[in-house]
Design an enzyme around this catalytic site. Sequence first.
Site: not given
Ligand code: GLY
Length: 391
Positions: A104, A164, A224
């Site tokens: 991230d 994400d 998921t």
């Molecule tokens: N990127 C993690 C979330 O959206 O919770």
Amino acid sequence: MQTKESLVSYDMMNEEQAKEALQLAVSLVEGNVDEFTDCFPDSNSQDNFYPKSENIEWTTGFWTGEIWLAYEETGDEKLKHAGEVQVESFLDRILKRVDVDHHDMGFLYSPSCVAAWQLTGNETAKKAALLAADNLMSRFCEKGQFFQAWGQLGAPDNYRLIIDCLLNMPLLFWASEVTGNAKYADHARAHITTAMRCIVRPDYSTYHTYFFNPETGEPVKGVTHQGHRHGSAWTRGQAWGIYGSAMAYRYIKDTAYLEIFEKVTEYFLLHLPSDLIPYWDFDFDDGSTEPRDSSSAAIAACGMLEMARHMTDGKVQYYQDMAKRLLLALRNHCAVTSKEQSNGLLMHGTYARKSDENPCANRGVDECNTWGDYYYLEGLVRIHRDWKPYW
Ligand code: GLY
């Protein structure tokens, strides 16, 4: 559940409302900045108030991004100073490798350090963001051609990408632009190609995560992590798909991503409940007592406004209007109106909700979260004026 006709019957946020909502949000950020200059808000609030946090997790960049957005609106030197203090913290974090063994880097370093570099030419910010880009590059898996999201590199139980991560790719395109080295953008393109091939289902709902075989790189299965079921559409994942496909189109200009954007957006919009504030998973609709995730609507609105910048036909108006409908619904049902109510901007988000098929504990349920606040503010800025993205 909506229809194409019902969707266009909702009121849109008009210019006056946008200006007022933006002024209010910016003043709330200004009011919170003394509390959160040397530290950060936690990922989510508790009873609508964020506790203080160190610079950890994937979420701190959003608060710094709010500071930069507010600074752009006001030119207030206090905000600029706070943004600069936080940039130092982001350099320290990547140098000391504090909680950075994950993908991230874009969520952390685009709204904080790329923003600072873009707005003020801050060299510390540029250095920190490039180190973060290098860190992300170290997570590229040749077998499968993707960035591994979490865990020990190559570990079979974590050999996967997550939807994400599409929002982490702009950091790499930026790194190629500022260094002149194509390797960052090349890897971003490879990851996007792999992700788009696997995570979008035939009905244009999306998988949250997708596993690969570490020996052969072959795609294995979608699973998921934060959604209700393996086969359901986790609402925020679908929203990351909207903004992520808009970014993919912006940087790669492949019309396949334009089509994916339109279809994943349509899925999102058609599955909204009557007040347009999505439940945390699209398994739930009007009448459910499950919590909402306001942040998903804010992300989706920003994705539509980004995509509208790269479209040329009548679709521009459609996506701008839909974004304004979502933003008005957020303002009416979720926006914080005073500092006594919350030290965030957007209530009724859900970070994680426990279910039989995901490994999550309940976390930040019906609370503010930093990304919901950030994207709500970004959305208001985007409809108020022509804004140069940090992404
Ligand atoms: N990127 C993690 C979330 O959206 O919770």
